[in-house]
Design an enzyme around this catalytic site. Structure first.
Site, PDB file in Angstrom:
ATOM      1  N   ASP A   1     -14.271  36.182  34.910  1.00  0.00           N
ATOM      2  CA  ASP A   1     -13.308  35.978  33.829  1.00  0.00           C
ATOM      3  C   ASP A   1     -13.887  35.128  32.705  1.00  0.00           C
ATOM      4  O   ASP A   1     -14.877  34.418  32.878  1.00  0.00           O
ATOM      5  CB  ASP A   1     -12.066  35.282  34.410  1.00  0.00           C
ATOM      6  CG  ASP A   1     -10.789  35.654  33.670  1.00  0.00           C
ATOM      7  OD1 ASP A   1     -10.867  36.197  32.549  1.00  0.00           O
ATOM      8  OD2 ASP A   1      -9.694  35.412  34.216  1.00  0.00           O
TER       9      ASP A   1
ATOM     10  N   GLU B   1     -10.775  44.294  31.965  1.00  0.00           N
ATOM     11  CA  GLU B   1      -9.495  43.974  31.330  1.00  0.00           C
ATOM     12  C   GLU B   1      -9.574  44.487  29.896  1.00  0.00           C
ATOM     13  O   GLU B   1      -9.345  45.651  29.656  1.00  0.00           O
ATOM     14  CB  GLU B   1      -9.210  42.478  31.387  1.00  0.00           C
ATOM     15  CG  GLU B   1      -7.808  42.126  30.924  1.00  0.00           C
ATOM     16  CD  GLU B   1      -7.536  40.633  30.973  1.00  0.00           C
ATOM     17  OE1 GLU B   1      -6.371  40.269  31.165  1.00  0.00           O
ATOM     18  OE2 GLU B   1      -8.476  39.827  30.815  1.00  0.00           O
TER      19      GLU B   1
ATOM     20  N   GLU C   1      -0.149  40.463  32.781  1.00  0.00           N
ATOM     21  CA  GLU C   1      -0.111  39.001  32.849  1.00  0.00           C
ATOM     22  C   GLU C   1       0.712  38.402  31.709  1.00  0.00           C
ATOM     23  O   GLU C   1       1.218  37.285  31.823  1.00  0.00           O
ATOM     24  CB  GLU C   1      -1.526  38.433  32.814  1.00  0.00           C
ATOM     25  CG  GLU C   1      -2.253  38.600  31.494  1.00  0.00           C
ATOM     26  CD  GLU C   1      -3.640  37.984  31.503  1.00  0.00           C
ATOM     27  OE1 GLU C   1      -4.104  37.592  32.596  1.00  0.00           O
ATOM     28  OE2 GLU C   1      -4.255  37.902  30.427  1.00  0.00           O
TER      29      GLU C   1
END
Length: 933
Positions: free
Chosen positions: A405, A459, A465
């Protein structure tokens, strides 16, 4: 055998061709005049050369390359038949030494036919064959500098790139590349950020506000009798060139629709030959756009051939609906249990997991046929040394993949050559360690999923989210993604989240999203308890593959509707989503390719009639109904759709006696593996006797095949004794073995697991499937020297040290999330020279070996967070609580803690949050010490 040598990147311009067939026909160099199939130029001061696709048909795509006689400037026009679709796109490069946008002279033209044949592990189509025509225009510019323009034309689009061959090195300072679109053309554009998570909006090419826009950018253009769509993006990225974006100067609907390619870095330094990424335009109707594989067609072929270890799949994931749950070992077991019961392949443990219990969770999961994926920040694997250490440890634990991430921050240009070099390095390292990859906070897919087949998803999208940030996704936005972001590669939107009460679309709309959105790892992002209340949704998710043989567009328009069908084997999964008022959708099953006289079984899941006004099922109630129909292979279904609703259909051959398209959900038999001893304390050179017994669990009726049981110590440790094996293990039978494990003389102090492993083939498993792995471990403590006299805890060997944020710090506060970034330990204005800086939740263990009598410390919240933060402290000896505090807050002073540790072997210091989350929970064990003999 390693898949690769030392971490590194391919030289610029090289391409592996294991799955690529190149049929080459080099033409005569006499190409300085228009080609015979070129149209008559509209501007007679230009020379124009046509590049046509290899498959000739009416109204085919072509690309016309024009060189202006007066300025020597290049441009490119994409046509559908005689009609321009993407006209007058300026071309060229600028370097520090030469302007290659003007004064160009054509030296040569060479053509060849390129046929890309390859297989994907992810994506909308497993096996791909893509024929293209490639034309190379050799040009000479200022100072005699050579530049080649390479153009490819395929059935679904046009791409081009620049090459600087035979170069001793150059510095590119920009491109002249741009696209000239009709100002009034409808456009679906994404404001550019390095993480591609802004809201895409409908506008027009000329009416969009001035600024930068991210790929892919979709435009609708009038061309002849039918509208064309153009999706602009880039492909074939590597670390020799930065990413780019589209820069637009607004001129209004009556002005220009000019979009220029702007590089992420001001200069591109190349030590030798240079090849830019492919500037890519996918062109056609919405079926051609959504079904296109052009981005992966243009990418380099796979870096390795053995993909047998790569397994896409469905993933249980707790973070979205329970942000703190990745810190909770027992709760993660619930998600593993759910995945096991429903045949899902993985559980992802997101931010907050602990090294202390992940190995045990992996063992728990693998025995149930579930593998574990772990979340990381990218800077935790920033160097080759970190990659080798971290990924090697994951191999030891049995973890099967990583979610990495925040590549959009952490220093450096997120689209620069340095960050792209990191992408290549981490992909090479994870391939070496056979770990799947999920990139988050990342750049857009640009073909790397073909080059690195273990790259499962990205992503680079505003996903689910955002519900937890109170920024819900709208139905209009949802219907844009299949025609834009998801066209160019897998998108980890994490759909299947029914419990979000701020949802404005229905349950059937939500259920359709994992069909409409392709991702090699699909993360249904709700809790086991929610899914248990939605049996129809649960049933669809249990059936849903993540690997597709082909994808078909069945209808829709961005912002309004999207209906896509994806095939896995003989079954089609059709997903439809809708934005707006209730109505009906026509679904043409003839596009699935069945014969007219073939009969199809269709199982249709829609919203209940009373769900027409929105997400009635958002509270977890079942708002879905299922019906079955048998129809002709060319039937058109009329499907009722609720307001902001959707539907899912499973379609399969209507064979005699068949009542459902569902396949049985395969689960793993319950087994039991007992290992003795459970724990041991040893010194380097010692030997430990280990035994294991493996059998099916009580009441289990499955027969296990090809069963093997053995000790599997880590590198440097050895085990004497043979594996135990049986070709068949029936209910009531057991397999046992014993081994002598030797601790190496070089063993470092600390904990080490000695695994005992049973592997077997589950009932119904094919030979190509990996065996079920059942593992238990002897927990061995290689003891460090016992402390003497009065010893500060921070000066002892820390057996384990885990923290809720950043590392545990010695003699400083925890500071931020990096090592060594703390300040002096300060509680209530008093500064301490010695101690530990922690962040809740935290756990530190040290070895006392029964040699100490007392522990003392001053504890509290560090002054660096002011009056914020709330924590509590516990002291444990060999697992038994010896002392504890209540909740301490930032405004409180230091509190003394003492504990009798007589006879204690392992001392544990724990910090918990005060029940209000872990923000600002900086906890100090100031002046922490033990009194010993």
């Amino acid at each position: 055998m390693p898949l690769f040598g030392p971490l590194g990147r391919r030289p610029a311009g090289t391409m592996l061709t294991a799955f690529t067939v190149l049929i080459t026909a080099w033409l005569s160099p006499a190409a300085a005049t228009p080609a015979s199939d070129s149209p008559t130029p509209a501007d007679t001061t230009s020379d124009v050369w046509r590049v046509a696709p290899p498959e000739t048909k009416k109204d085919q795509l072509t690309a016309d390359v024009a060189l202006d006689d007066s300025t020597g400037a290049l441009s490119l026009t994409v046509r559908r038949g005689a009609d321009p679709v993407l006209p007058d796109s300026p071309l060229g490069l600028r370097t520090r030494d030469a302007d290659l946008t003007r004064g160009l002279e054509l030296l040569d033209r060479a053509d060849r036919r390129v046929v890309e044949r390859y297989e994907m592990t992810t994506g909308k189509q497993r096996r791909v064959r893509s024929p293209m025509t490639e034309s190379r225009f050799a040009l000479r510019g200022e100072g005699g500098v050579r530049m080649d323009l390479v153009v490819r034309v395929a059935r679904d689009g046009v791409a081009f790139r620049y090459e600087l061959p035979d170069s001793a090195g150059t510095v590119v300072t920009g491109e002249a590349t741009g696209y000239r679109l009709p100002a009034g053309a409808p456009a679906w554009l994404l404001p550019h950020t390095s993480w591609y998570e802004e809201v895409r909006a409908r506008t027009t090419a000329g009416g969009a506000p001035a600024g930068d826009y991210g790929y892919p950018a979709l435009f609708e253009l009038a061309a002849g009798s039918a509208n064309e769509y153009v999706l602009l993006t880039e492909s074939g990225m590597d670390s020799t060139y930065p990413g780019s974006k589209l820069a637009h100067t607004a001129a209004g609907d009556n002005g220009g629709g000019a979009y220029d390619v702007a590089l992420a870095e001001a200069e591109v330094v190349s030590p030798g030959d240079l090849a830019t990424p492919w500037r890519t335009a996918i062109v056609g109707d919405l079926a051609a756009v959504t079904e296109s594989t052009l981005v992966s067609d243009l990418a380099p072929d796979a870096e390795f051939a053995d993909t047998s270890w790569i397994r896409p799949g469905t993933v249980s994931w707790s973070w979205l609906v329970e942000h703190d749950s990745p810190r909770d070992f027992e709760r993660q077991k619930d998600y593993v249990d759910y995945a096991a019961a429903h045949g899902w392949e993985y559980t992802l443990v997101d931010e907050g997991w602990s090294r202390e219990w992940v190995p045990e969770l992996v063992r728990y999961a693998r025995a149930r046929g579930v593998d574990i994926l772990l979340w990381f920040r990218w800077w935790e694997v920033d160097t080759p040394e970190e990659m080798d250490g971290v990924f090697g440890e994951l191999n030891d634990w049995g973890v099967k993949g990583v979610k990495v991430d925040f590549m959009n921050n952490g220093g450096g240009e997120p689209e620069g050559v340095g960050r792209h070099a990191w992408y290549e390095d981490v992909l090479a390292a994870t391939a070496e360690h056979r770990l799947l990859v999920n990139f988050h906070g990342a750049t857009l897919p640009k073909g790397l999923q073909r080059t690195w087949p273990h790259l499962m998803t990205y992503e680079a999208v505003r996903g689910h989210e955002y519900y937890s940030f109170d920024q819900p996704l709208t139905p209009t936005y949802n219907t844009m993604l299949p025609f834009t972001r998801n066209v160019v590669g897998s998108a980890d939107v994490t759909p299947g989240t029914f419990s979000m009460t701020n949802r404005t679309h229905t349950d059937a709309h939500e259920l359709a999203l994992p069909v409409v959105y392709e991702s090699g790892l699909q993360h249904p992002a709700d809790s086991p308890e929610t899914y248990a209340r939605l049996p129809e949704a649960e049933r669809v998710l249990d059936q849903l593959p993540t690997v597709w043989d082909e994808t078909r567009y069945l209808g829709g328009r961005p912002g309004d509707d999207a209906v896509l069908a994806r095939r896995a084997g003989e079954r089609w999964f059709v997903g439809g989503i809708h934005a707006g008022a209730a109505g009906e959708t026509e679904v043409d099953l003839g596009r699935l390719g069945a014969d007219d006289d073939e009969r199809l079984l269709v199982e249709l899941v829609t919203d209940e009639a009373d769900g027409a006004d929105g997400a009635d099922g958002a509270d977890g109630a079942d708002g879905l109904v299922r019906e079955s129909r048998t129809v002709a292979g060319d039937a058109e279904l009329t499907v009722p759709v609720a307001g902001n609703g959707g539907f899912v259909a499973l379609v399969c051959p209507a064979e005699r006696g068949r009542t459902t398209c569902d396949a049985p959900v395969r689960t793993t038999p319950a087994t039991a593996l007992a290992v003795t001893p459970a724990t041991a304390t040893a010194e380097p050179g010692d030997e430990i006797e280990v035994t294991g017994r493996f059998a099916a669990a009580d009441g289990e009726s499955a027969t296990l095949r090809d069963v093997r049981l053995g000790a599997r110590p880590r590198a440097g440790w050895t085990a004497s004794g043979d594996d135990a094996a049986r070709p068949v293990l029936r209910p009531g039978q057991a397999l046992s073995g014993s081994w002598t494990v030797r601790v190496p003389e070089s063993a470092e102090p600390g904990y080490a697991d000695v695994p005992v492993v049973a592997e077997y083939r589950a009932p119904g498993a094919g030979r190509a499937e990996p065996p079920v792995h059942v593992e238990q471990a002897v927990r061995v403590l290689v003891a460090p020297p016992v402390p003497r006299g009065e010893a500060h805890v921070g000066d002892l060997h820390l057996l384990t040290a885990t923290n809720g944020w950043g590392p545990v710090e010695v003699d400083t506060s925890v500071g931020e999330d990096g090592a060594g970034d703390g300040a002096p330990l300060t509680i209530g204005g008093t500064t301490y020279d010695k101690g530990l800086g922690a962040h809740a939740p935290s756990r530190v263990t040290v070895y006392l070996g029964g040699a100490c009598s007392a522990f003392t410390a001053q504890v509290g919240v560090d002054d660096e967070v002011g009056d914020q933060g709330s924590v509590s402290f516990r002291v444990l000896g060999d697992g038994t609580e010896l002392a504890a505090t209540g909740t301490l807050r930032g405004a409180d002073g230091a509190q003394p803690v003492t504990a009798d540790v007589a006879g204690v072997d392992v001392l544990t210091l724990e910090v918990a949050d005060g029940g209000d989350g872990i923000s600002y929970d900086h906890a100090d064990w100031a002046d922490a010490k033990v009194s010993c003999a």
